[in-house]
Scaffold this active site. Structure first.
Site, mmCIF file in Angstrom:
data_model
loop_
_atom_site.group_PDB
_atom_site.id
_atom_site.type_symbol
_atom_site.label_atom_id
_atom_site.label_comp_id
_atom_site.label_asym_id
_atom_site.label_seq_id
_atom_site.Cartn_x
_atom_site.Cartn_y
_atom_site.Cartn_z
ATOM 1 C CG ASP A 45 -4.457 12.728 -7.837
ATOM 2 O OD1 ASP A 45 -5.303 12.625 -6.939
ATOM 3 O OD2 ASP A 45 -3.262 12.999 -7.626
ATOM 4 C CG ASP A 97 2.888 5.452 -14.416
ATOM 5 O OD1 ASP A 97 2.180 5.012 -13.484
ATOM 6 O OD2 ASP A 97 4.067 5.808 -14.252
ATOM 7 C CG ASP A 99 2.979 9.535 -18.471
ATOM 8 O OD1 ASP A 99 2.974 8.396 -17.961
ATOM 9 O OD2 ASP A 99 3.514 10.520 -17.928
ATOM 10 N NE ARG A 131 11.165 8.079 -18.520
ATOM 11 C CZ ARG A 131 10.509 7.774 -17.403
ATOM 12 N NH1 ARG A 131 9.194 7.651 -17.413
ATOM 13 N NH2 ARG A 131 11.159 7.584 -16.270
ATOM 14 C CD GLU A 182 5.846 6.809 -5.835
ATOM 15 O OE1 GLU A 182 5.661 6.434 -7.005
ATOM 16 O OE2 GLU A 182 6.579 7.776 -5.539
ATOM 17 C CG ASP A 183 8.013 3.779 -8.304
ATOM 18 O OD1 ASP A 183 8.791 4.352 -7.520
ATOM 19 O OD2 ASP A 183 8.082 3.940 -9.544
#
Length: 401
Positions: A45, A97, A99, A131, A182-183
């Protein structure tokens, strides 16, 4: 010669993903499922850090088919995911994703789970790396469940296995007008429409990586975007689920996960202008979706804060947030022979504040932590009803005599 349809398309949207992308791609290459059963659609992107070149090198090297699409930056994850989904040819699609990374058996296990049960969505256990991901839904592997019978509403990230025919049948795409959440909107809609959801809790399928540079997309964006996200999710739930207990059970999620943090410790750092704006943004959401059924699903401190927002009382909210931030344990007041536990947060039975006692009444899961609490149970309720009936009958017998 006809080419067999792949079992799963892995869609990778990537923006400035180096060096994390290297391990991400390595985890795809290491999948135990046969490479011929996977295809990869990777969308760069508008990266400037070598992400596109890394993807193209991967495509040239590996045995599985890989399509790399390079485009101008879209500004968010929805665009690349939608591009990848539009190009996908697999029976299932998995959004990875750039990462993060997969467990070696992730795709093999998830595809097998979906095939075995005919389910449209499969959740694989998530483990955090720097995380802390949601964890309440991983207690037990579930061959077939739904959003009302489990805790899956608390994991609305896109990193799930979706049956592609199911997504196409309902015309499902990520909302590119949302810059955060949005997810959550996409995944909740999938849960609501799905013919069954499966949960793999006994194997780590996904490693959610916290970037050391702090550039993870969910950490970006201002507070107004969070209200946009909450509004979109609440409207979606309301459109699919009639008012009542089932809707309340789902509304619990956007209130607690998306809205409530705006009235937590960060509220103390907000200017008066921002505080007023947050109350203004919350007002229409609360007027439409805040019900007693939602309130009773919250812990006392959560319910109290939302009550004060609903009543538009920012001057009372600040001391409550300060109390919560200090991590003080509210005193417990047991009444009705221990069957009710009230937690003494600020303004409890303060006539000038006018907050109803029910706001401070601990739900069962919170009340259990306090010695002396006597939990209601169907058996005890039945026994009390029997004793009452006996007393009534005995009284009638005495009168008759």
């Amino acid at each position: 010669m006809t080419v067999a349809q792949p079992d799963v398309t892995v869609v990778i949207g990537a923006y400035e993903a180096m060096p994390y992308l290297v391990e991400c791609l390595a985890s795809v290459e290491a999948q135990t499922i046969d490479p011929g059963r996977i295809e990869v659609i990777a969308v760069d992107d508008g990266s400037t850090d070598g992400t596109g070149e890394c993807l193209e090198e991967f495509a040239e090297r590996v045995a599985m088919p890989v399509t790399v699409i390079r485009q101008d930056n879209s500004g968010g994850p929805s665009g690349p995911r939608n591009v990848g989904l539009g190009k996908a040819g697999g029976r299932y699609v998995f959004f990875l994703d750039a990462d993060d990374r997969l467990g070696p058996e992730a795709l093999e296990r998830m595809v097998a789970m979906a095939d075995r049960n005919g389910t449209d969505v499969v959740l694989g256990r998530v483990e955090g790396v720097n995380r802390k991901p949601p964890g309440s839904m991983w207690g037990k592997t579930l061959e077939r469940t739904d959003v009302f019978s489990s805790n899956i509403k608390f994991t609305l990230s896109a990193q799930k296995l979706f049956r592609r025919e199911f997504l196409e049948r309902h015309g499902m795409r990520f909302d590119e007008s949302l810059w955060t959440g949005e997810d959550a909107l996409f995944t909740m809609e999938a849960y609501l429409r799905a013919d069954g959801v499966s949960v793999i809790a006994d194997y780590t399928c996904y490693y959610l990586v916290g970037r050391e540079d702090g550039k993870h997309v969910t950490k970006s964006g201002g507070y107004t975007l969070r209200f946009d996200s909450a509004r979109a999710l609440m409207n979606l739930i309301a459109a699919h689920v009639p008012a009542g207990e089932r809707r309340d059970s789902l509304m619990h999620r956007p209130f607690v996960v998306t809205l409530l943090p705006q009235f937590g410790p960060k509220f103390l750092k907000d200017s008066e202008k921002v505080r007023r704006h947050k109350f203004e943004l919350a007002k229409p959401l609360i007027e439409e979706f805040w019900t007693e059924g939602v309130a009773q699903r919250l812990r006392v401190d959560e319910r109290l804060r939302m009550h004060l927002v609903a009543e538009q009382k920012p001057e009372l909210l600040v001391p409550v947030v300060e109390f919560v931030k200090a991590k003080k344990q509210a005193a417990a007041l047991l009444e009705k022979k221990g069957r009710e536990v009230y937690l003494v947060y600020p303004y409890f039975r303060d006539a000038s504040a006018g907050i109803p006692d029910r706001v401070y009444l601990a739900p069962v899961r919170e009340a259990r932590a306090f010695p002396g609490y006597r939990e209601h149970s169907p058996t005890s309720v039945f026994r009390r009803a029997v004793r009452k009936a006996r007393r009534v009958l005995k009284g009638r017998a005495v009168v008759a005599a």
